[in-house]
Design an enzyme around this catalytic site. Structure first.
Site, PDB file in Angstrom:
ATOM      1  N   GLU A 184      40.401  42.052  40.990  1.00  0.00           N
ATOM      2  CA  GLU A 184      40.647  41.282  42.153  1.00  0.00           C
ATOM      3  C   GLU A 184      40.922  39.888  41.508  1.00  0.00           C
ATOM      4  O   GLU A 184      40.273  39.308  40.602  1.00  0.00           O
ATOM      5  CB  GLU A 184      39.499  41.215  42.951  1.00  0.00           C
ATOM      6  CG  GLU A 184      39.492  39.898  43.940  1.00  0.00           C
ATOM      7  CD  GLU A 184      38.143  39.989  44.859  1.00  0.00           C
ATOM      8  OE1 GLU A 184      38.284  39.380  45.878  1.00  0.00           O
ATOM      9  OE2 GLU A 184      37.202  40.459  44.312  1.00  0.00           O
TER      10      GLU A 184
ATOM     11  N   LYS B 183      43.193  41.060  51.561  1.00  0.00           N
ATOM     12  CA  LYS B 183      41.630  41.546  52.110  1.00  0.00           C
ATOM     13  C   LYS B 183      41.131  41.146  53.210  1.00  0.00           C
ATOM     14  O   LYS B 183      41.581  40.004  53.896  1.00  0.00           O
ATOM     15  CB  LYS B 183      40.839  40.726  50.856  1.00  0.00           C
ATOM     16  CG  LYS B 183      39.450  40.721  50.764  1.00  0.00           C
ATOM     17  CD  LYS B 183      38.747  40.142  49.567  1.00  0.00           C
ATOM     18  CE  LYS B 183      37.168  40.639  49.454  1.00  0.00           C
ATOM     19  NZ  LYS B 183      36.766  39.800  48.146  1.00  0.00           N
TER      20      LYS B 183
ATOM     21  N   CYS C  82      37.288  44.636  47.042  1.00  0.00           N
ATOM     22  CA  CYS C  82      35.856  44.076  46.846  1.00  0.00           C
ATOM     23  C   CYS C  82      34.996  44.251  48.214  1.00  0.00           C
ATOM     24  O   CYS C  82      34.516  45.516  48.547  1.00  0.00           O
ATOM     25  CB  CYS C  82      35.917  42.705  46.290  1.00  0.00           C
ATOM     26  SG  CYS C  82      34.203  42.480  45.534  1.00  0.00           S
TER      27      CYS C  82
ATOM     28  N   SER D 131      33.065  41.691  41.226  1.00  0.00           N
ATOM     29  CA  SER D 131      31.591  41.771  41.836  1.00  0.00           C
ATOM     30  C   SER D 131      30.736  41.476  40.651  1.00  0.00           C
ATOM     31  O   SER D 131      30.632  41.998  39.421  1.00  0.00           O
ATOM     32  CB  SER D 131      31.659  43.445  41.954  1.00  0.00           C
ATOM     33  OG  SER D 131      29.929  43.767  42.191  1.00  0.00           O
TER      34      SER D 131
ATOM     35  N   LYS E 164      22.836  46.594  39.802  1.00  0.00           N
ATOM     36  CA  LYS E 164      23.750  46.846  40.974  1.00  0.00           C
ATOM     37  C   LYS E 164      24.611  47.728  40.506  1.00  0.00           C
ATOM     38  O   LYS E 164      25.465  48.253  41.622  1.00  0.00           O
ATOM     39  CB  LYS E 164      24.385  45.316  40.921  1.00  0.00           C
ATOM     40  CG  LYS E 164      25.582  45.130  41.926  1.00  0.00           C
ATOM     41  CD  LYS E 164      26.056  43.590  41.954  1.00  0.00           C
ATOM     42  CE  LYS E 164      26.955  43.492  43.106  1.00  0.00           C
ATOM     43  NZ  LYS E 164      27.516  42.023  42.963  1.00  0.00           N
TER      44      LYS E 164
ATOM     45  N   ASN F 120       5.058  13.651  28.667  1.00  0.00           N
ATOM     46  CA  ASN F 120       6.604  13.849  28.840  1.00  0.00           C
ATOM     47  C   ASN F 120       7.243  12.936  27.475  1.00  0.00           C
ATOM     48  O   ASN F 120       8.561  13.469  27.092  1.00  0.00           O
ATOM     49  CB  ASN F 120       6.891  13.213  30.016  1.00  0.00           C
ATOM     50  CG  ASN F 120       6.675  13.851  31.273  1.00  0.00           C
ATOM     51  OD1 ASN F 120       6.790  15.325  30.963  1.00  0.00           O
ATOM     52  ND2 ASN F 120       6.501  13.571  32.517  1.00  0.00           N
TER      53      ASN F 120
ATOM     54  N   GLU G  84       8.972  27.919  35.606  1.00  0.00           N
ATOM     55  CA  GLU G  84       9.209  26.361  35.362  1.00  0.00           C
ATOM     56  C   GLU G  84       9.964  25.874  36.157  1.00  0.00           C
ATOM     57  O   GLU G  84       9.367  24.416  37.024  1.00  0.00           O
ATOM     58  CB  GLU G  84       9.448  25.969  33.749  1.00  0.00           C
ATOM     59  CG  GLU G  84       8.523  26.761  32.792  1.00  0.00           C
ATOM     60  CD  GLU G  84       9.038  26.291  31.308  1.00  0.00           C
ATOM     61  OE1 GLU G  84       8.175  26.619  30.433  1.00  0.00           O
ATOM     62  OE2 GLU G  84      10.037  25.876  31.245  1.00  0.00           O
TER      63      GLU G  84
ATOM     64  N   LYS H 137      14.595  17.957  40.474  1.00  0.00           N
ATOM     65  CA  LYS H 137      14.674  18.612  39.078  1.00  0.00           C
ATOM     66  C   LYS H 137      15.796  19.800  38.960  1.00  0.00           C
ATOM     67  O   LYS H 137      16.373  19.813  38.047  1.00  0.00           O
ATOM     68  CB  LYS H 137      13.421  19.013  38.478  1.00  0.00           C
ATOM     69  CG  LYS H 137      12.635  17.807  38.060  1.00  0.00           C
ATOM     70  CD  LYS H 137      11.225  18.423  37.253  1.00  0.00           C
ATOM     71  CE  LYS H 137      10.266  17.063  37.019  1.00  0.00           C
ATOM     72  NZ  LYS H 137       9.092  17.630  36.002  1.00  0.00           N
TER      73      LYS H 137
END
EC number: 6.3.5.1
Length: 670
Positions: free
Chosen positions: A44, A111, A163, A190, A196, A456, A485, A615
Site C-alpha cells: 500500500e 480503498k 489493508c 500494517s 500481530k 534533577n 517512567e 512531560k
C-alpha cells in the site's frame, strides 16, 4: 493443470523519497520477472510511502506519484503488477492500488475502508470509496477506470482488499467472491505490534477459505517514517491453506515471497460452495500466462518464531531494525547512549549492537557497509566488533552519588560489545551549578529542603556532554526513558529524556528487566547472547541521584514495577477508574501486597499520571510496539491540565473506608 506463479513483494520505503522508493519498486519487479512471476503484489502507498501525513494534501505529492508510476510502467513487460499510490479525483484524495499489465496501466482500485484508530489517521487525508461505484480518470492522453474494480486477466479474475478492507466485519472479499473472483491481492501498510502476525495470518488464511480464492498479502518493511515499524510480513494462501509466509524484520531493501497457485483447486472450492454468484463487469485485460510446472509450496515458521519466546524475539528484531533504519535514513554516523549501568541504557546499547550483528548476518560485511556507504569510518572495519566501536558511543557520567557497582556494570557491557566508552566525572559541574544558585539565593541547598532539585541537576548536567558527543560525531543521541517512567513522570526533562528518538519508551520496566535476563542467558535465536549484561542483571534499579548512604531504590521511590505495570494497564489501556483498579489489583496481587500498599500505589499512579502529561508531550518520539504506548502524538491523548482524577480517587477512598476489608482500620491517608 491451471497454475500461476505469484509473489508478494516487500519494500523498505521512506515518505517522499521518490528516487529510492522508485528504485526499490523497480528492482523488486525486475527480480520478479527473473523468477518468472506472472502476478506481483506490492504494498500500500509504496510509491509515496505510507507516512506522508499532511503532505498527502499537497497536489505535488499526487503529481509526483503519477510521474513515478509512469516510470515504473516501462519495467512491467510480461508481468502484472499492483503498486500503491494516492490519487486525486474531484478534489478528494484516495488510496489506490494501480494494476499495471504488460507495460500498460489498466485501472485503479480504491480503498473502501479507512483505518482511523490507534496510530492511524487515514480519514484526515483520504476519502473512502463507495462500494460499487466506478468512474474514470484522465492521465495525459488516456483515461482509466477507477473505483470498485475487478480485473479479468484472460479469464483470471483479480480483485483487491486494501489493508483495512480486510480487518472489518463486512469485508469486500465477500462481494469479490460473489462476483467469481479467483485471486484477491491485499497491498497493505500494517504496522508492527507484538503477536500481530498471527492475526494477519488468520485474515489471509480465513479469507482464502471463506471466499474460495488465492490470497496475496504484501506489507511494508522497516522504520518508514520514524515511529511506526513495519515487519515486512508477506504471505500467500489458497482455499484455506497457507502456502508460504515470508521473512520478517529483514535488512534488505526488497524481497519476494513466491508461490504457485492452482486455479483448478480454487474454482473447485467455489463450485462446491454452491452460492449464487452475481453479475460482474470486470475490466477486461489480455495477458498471456505462461505454463508453469507443478512445485511444492513450503510453509514454515522461521525458527525464532517457533521457539516459544516470540515477544522477546520480536522486540529485539523490531527495535534493532527501527534503530538501523532511523540511523541510515537520517544519515547519522552512529548512536550515542549515556550508559548509566542500569537496565534502560544497557538495553538500548544492546539493541544497537544487535542491529549491527543482524544486518551483517543477513547482508554480509560488504552489504552492511554498502547500506551505510556515507559513513566513511566504517569502511575499513573487519567485523561486527569493529563496527560496534565505530558506531556505538557510550559515556558513563558519575558523581559522588554513583556507585562502583553501576560503573562496573557500564564498563563490563561496553567492553563485551566493544563500544567506544568514556568515563567522565561530572561532580565538579554539579557543584559549580549548586554554588551559582546558592550564591544567587543566599542560602545553601540541602537534601532536607531541596531533594528533587538536587536530584534533577545531576541528571541535567549529563545531557550537554552527551549532546556534545553526538554533535561531534554527527550521531543520534538516544533517550533512555521507558514507559513505566513516562507514565508517572519519573524522569528529568532535558536530562535522561534528552535525545532524538526514545527506543524503549513503549516498554514497561518490569518486562524490560525480564528481556535483559533472557538476552544474557537464552539470547536471540538461542545463539546471540550478551554476557556483558550479567553485572547489570544483578543490580537493583536505582537512579543514584541521592547520597549513597540513602540507598535509593526506584521501586521504593515509586512502587514495585510489576504493580506499576498492572495499574497502568488497567487505568490507561483499559480506562478503569481507581476503584475498579483496586478491585483488579486485589485479585491479581492477592497474598503479595497488602491492601494499603495497593490503595496508596493506585492513588500515587493516578495523581502522577495526570500531573506529568506535559512531560510526555516533550518526550522524544518513540517506536510503536503495542496498544500500551503513551506517545500523545501517535497513540494516547490526554489533557496537559486536568482535574487530576480527584473525584474518582475520592470515590475509591469512600469505597475503601466503607468496605470493611483489610487489616487497617480507620481512614486511609491520602
Amino acid at each position: 493443470m491451471n497454475l500461476i506463479k505469484v509473489a508478494a513483494g516487500v519494500v523498505n520505503q521512506t515518505p517522499l523519497a521518490w528516487n529510492s522508493n522508485k528504485k526499490n519498486i523497480i528492482d523488486c519487479i525486475e527480480e520478479a520477472k527473473n523468477q518468472d512471476i506472472s502476478l506481483l503484489c506490492l504494498p500500500e502507498l509504496c510509491i509515496t510511502g505510507y507516512g506522508c501525513e499532511d503532505m498527502f494534501f499537497a497536489q505535488s505529492t499526487c503529481d509526483s506519484a503519477l510521474d513515478i508510476l509512469e516510470d515504473i510502467v516501462s519495467h512491467t513487460s510480461s508481468i502484472a503488477v499492483c503498486v500503491g499510490l494516492p490519487i486525486r479525483i474531484s478534489n478528494h484524495v484516495y488510496n489506490a492500488a494501480c494494476l499495471i499489465v504488460n507495460k500498460q496501466i489498466r485501472g485503479f482500485a480504491l480503498k473502501k475502508n479507512l483505518a482511523n484508530n490507534g496510530i492511524h489517521y487515514e480519514t484526515r487525508w483520504f476519502q473512502a470509496w463507495p462500494v460499487g461505484e466506478r468512474t474514470e480518470m484522465r492521465i495525459g492522453e488516456f483515461t482509466y477506470p477507477v473505483g470498485d474494480l475487478i480485473f479479468d486477466l484472460s479469464g483470471v479474475k483479480v480483485g483487491f482488499e486494501i489493508c483495512e478492507d480486510a480487518w472489518i466485519a463486512n469485508r469486500p472479499g465477500r462481494d469479490l467472491y460473489l462476483q467469481g473472483c479467483d485471486i484477491i491481492m491485499n497491498p497493505t501498510a500494517s504496522h508492527f505490534s507484538f503477536f500481530k502476525t498471527q492475526t494477519r495470518e488468520r485474515l489471509v488464511q480465513d479469507g482464502s477459505r471463506a471466499f474460495g480464492v488465492a490470497y496475496i498479502y504484501a506489507n511494508l518493511l522497516g522504520n518508514e517514517a520514524g515511529r511506526a515499524i513495519f515487519d515486512g510480513d508477506a504471505m500467500i494462501a489458497q482455499a484455506g491453506e497457507m502456502l508460504v509466509s515470508g521473512t520478517r524484520f529483514s535488512y534488505k531493501d526488497h524481497y519476494l515471497t513466491t508461490a504457485v497457485i492452482d486455479l483448478d483447486k480454487i474454482r473447485l472450492e467455489q463450485l462446491q460452495n454452491r452460492l449464487t454468484f452475481k453479475a460482474s463487469n470486470p475490466v477486461q485485460v489480455l495477458f498471456d500466462f505462461p505454463e508453469i510446472a507443478p512445485v511444492k509450496n513450503i510453509y514454515a515458521l522461521e525458527s525464532w518464531e517457533a521457539n516459544g519466546k516470540q515477544k522477546e524475539e520480536e522486540f529485539a528484531r523490531a527495535i534493532a531494525l527501527a534503530l538501523f533504519d532511523y540511523l541510515r535514513k537520517s544519515r547519522s554516523n552512529g548512536w550515542v547512549i549515556s550508559l548509566s549501568g542500569g537496565a534502560d541504557s544497557s538495553a538500548i546499547t544492546a539493541l544497537c549492537y544487535l542491529a549491527i550483528d543482524m544486518c551483517v548476518a543477513e547482508l554480509g560485511l560488504d552489504g552492511f557497509k554498502k547500506k551505510l556507504s556515507y559513513i566513511k569510518q566504517i569502511q575499513n572495519c573487519k567485523d561486527v566488533k569493529e563496527l560496534s566501536a565505530a558506531l556505538i558511543t557510550n559515556v558513563y557520567q558519575g558523581t559522588q552519588n554513583s556507585s562502583t557497582a553501576t560503573r562496573h556494570s557500564a564498563t563490563s557491557l561496553a567492553k563485551d560489545l566493544n563500544t567506544t566508552f568514556y568515563d567522565i566525572d561530572i561532580n565538579g559541574l554539579v557543584e559549580t551549578y549548586k554554588g551559582l544558585i546558592q550564591g544567587a539565593i543566599g542560602r545553601d541547598l540541602s537534601w532536607q529542603t531541596d531533594d528533587i532539585a538536587l536530584q534533577n541537576i545531576q541528571a541535567r548536567v549529563r545531557s550537554p556532554s552527551a549532546w556534545l558527543l553526538a554533535n561531534i560525531n554527527n550521531a543520534l543521541l538516544l533517550s533512555t526513558s521507558n514507559r513505566s517512567e513516562a507514565s508517572v513522570g519519573y524522569a528529568t526533562m532535558d536530562g535522561d529524556t534528552s535525545g532524538s528518538i526514545s527506543p524503549i519508551a513503549g516498554i514497561d520496566k518490569h518486562w524490560l528487566r525480564h528481556w535483559l535476563r533472557w538476552l544474557e542467558n537464552t539470547g536471540l535465536g538461542g545463539t546471540v547472547k550478551i554476557a556483558g549484561l550479567n553485572a547489570m542483571n544483578n543490580l537493583q534499579p536505582t537512579a543514584e541521584l541521592r547520597p549513597l548512604e540513602a540507598k535509593q531504590i526506584d521501586e521504593e521511590d515509586l512502587m514495585p514495577y510489576d504493580l506499576l505495570n498492572a495499574i497502568e494497564t488497567a487505568a490507561i489501556r483499559d480506562k478503569k477508574s481507581p476503584k475498579d483498579c483496586l478491585l483488579i489489583m486485589e485479585m491479581e496481587f492477592e497474598g503479595i501486597y497488602e491492601r494499603e500498599k495497593l490503595v496508596m500505589s493506585i492513588e500515587r499512579f493516578f495523581k502522577l499520571f495526570a500531573r506529568n502529561q506535559w512531560k510526555r508531550e516533550r518526550y522524544a518520539p518513540s517506536f510503536h510496539v503495542d496498544d500500551r504506548n503513551l506517545d500523545p502524538r501517535s497513540w494516547l491523548r490526554f489533557p496537559i491540565l486536568s482535574g487530576g482524577f480527584e473525584k474518582e480517587l475520592t470515590e475509591m477512598k469512600d469505597y475503601v473506608e466503607h468496605s470493611g476489608k483489610g487489616k487497617r482500620k480507620g481512614k486511609i491517608g491520602f
